[in-house]
Design an enzyme around this catalytic site. Structure first.
Site, short mmCIF file in Angstrom:
data_model
loop_
_atom_site.label_atom_id
_atom_site.label_comp_id
_atom_site.label_asym_id
_atom_site.label_seq_id
_atom_site.Cartn_x
_atom_site.Cartn_y
_atom_site.Cartn_z
CG HIS A 64 -1.85 -1.16 1.26
ND1 HIS A 64 -2.98 -1.23 0.49
CD2 HIS A 64 -1.78 -2.30 1.97
CE1 HIS A 64 -3.58 -2.38 0.72
NE2 HIS A 64 -2.87 -3.05 1.61
CG ASN A 107 4.19 -9.75 0.20
OD1 ASN A 107 5.10 -10.14 -0.52
ND2 ASN A 107 2.92 -10.02 -0.04
CB ALA A 164 -1.24 -5.02 11.69
#
Length: 183
Positions: A88, A105, A152
């Site tokens: 993103h 990633n 996260a």
């Protein structure tokens, strides 16, 4: 340089199903990777010293421009493997001494930086097939094992074993799941 960038594009295509042209015009992560790949190629080249310094000046200007428009900072001195994917837009900071393996990633808001004091000061070494979730911070003279998952909003300041998932502040092992389904 072009070989590695082609592997980056191939990975983006696998995830999105879009054409190379569409990806190159719409994916800020690819813009940052292209400038990084070119700049890193100049950095590791055997060009004459004067020419190399001149080219690196233009590379730094290009990297700063990309940093301003994308919010992604990847210094040319960092070492990043093939098939790198930035999921993103924005807020991604990678220290110039960081080492990132193949097929990794990272999501938005990730920081891979320096931390520690004296002999413990340093930057992370991240293995292959690692998934790093949004807003995670990985800092210090640590290693992240192959196929690890960084959840996260995690703060990672200690080594992470291969094929484990860590989460939290500070990050702790929450499962033995690998990154297989994330990458």
């Amino acid at each position: 340089m072009l070989k590695k960038f082609k592997t980056d594009i191939k990975k983006y295509k696998t995830y999105s199903g879009k054409s190379t042209i569409v990806l190159c015009f719409t994916q800020q992560g690819l813009w940052a990777l292209l400038v990084y790949r070119i700049s890193h190629a100049v950095f590791i080249s055997n060009a004459p010293k004067f020419l190399k310094k001149l080219l690196l000046l233009f590379c730094v200007l290009g990297q700063k421009w990309i940093e301003i428009i994308t919010g992604i900072s990847i210094p040319y001195t960092a070492r990043i493997g093939e098939r790198f994917y930035i999921g993103h837009f924005g807020g991604i900071i990678i220290n110039g001494n960081a080492i990132i393996g193949d097929n990794c990633n990272i999501s938005q808001g990730v920081t891979i930086g320096v931390s520690g004091v004296l002999e413990n000061r340093g930057t992370p070494i991240i293995g292959d097939n690692v998934y790093i979730g949004a807003n995670a911070v990985i800092a210090g003279n640590i290693s992240i094992g192959n196929s690890a998952v960084i959840g996260a909003n995690s703060l990672v300041t200690k080594n992470v074993e291969a094929r484990t998932t860590v989460l939290g502040v500070p990050a702790v092992v929450v499962s033995n799941n690998s990154s297989e389904h994330y990458i």
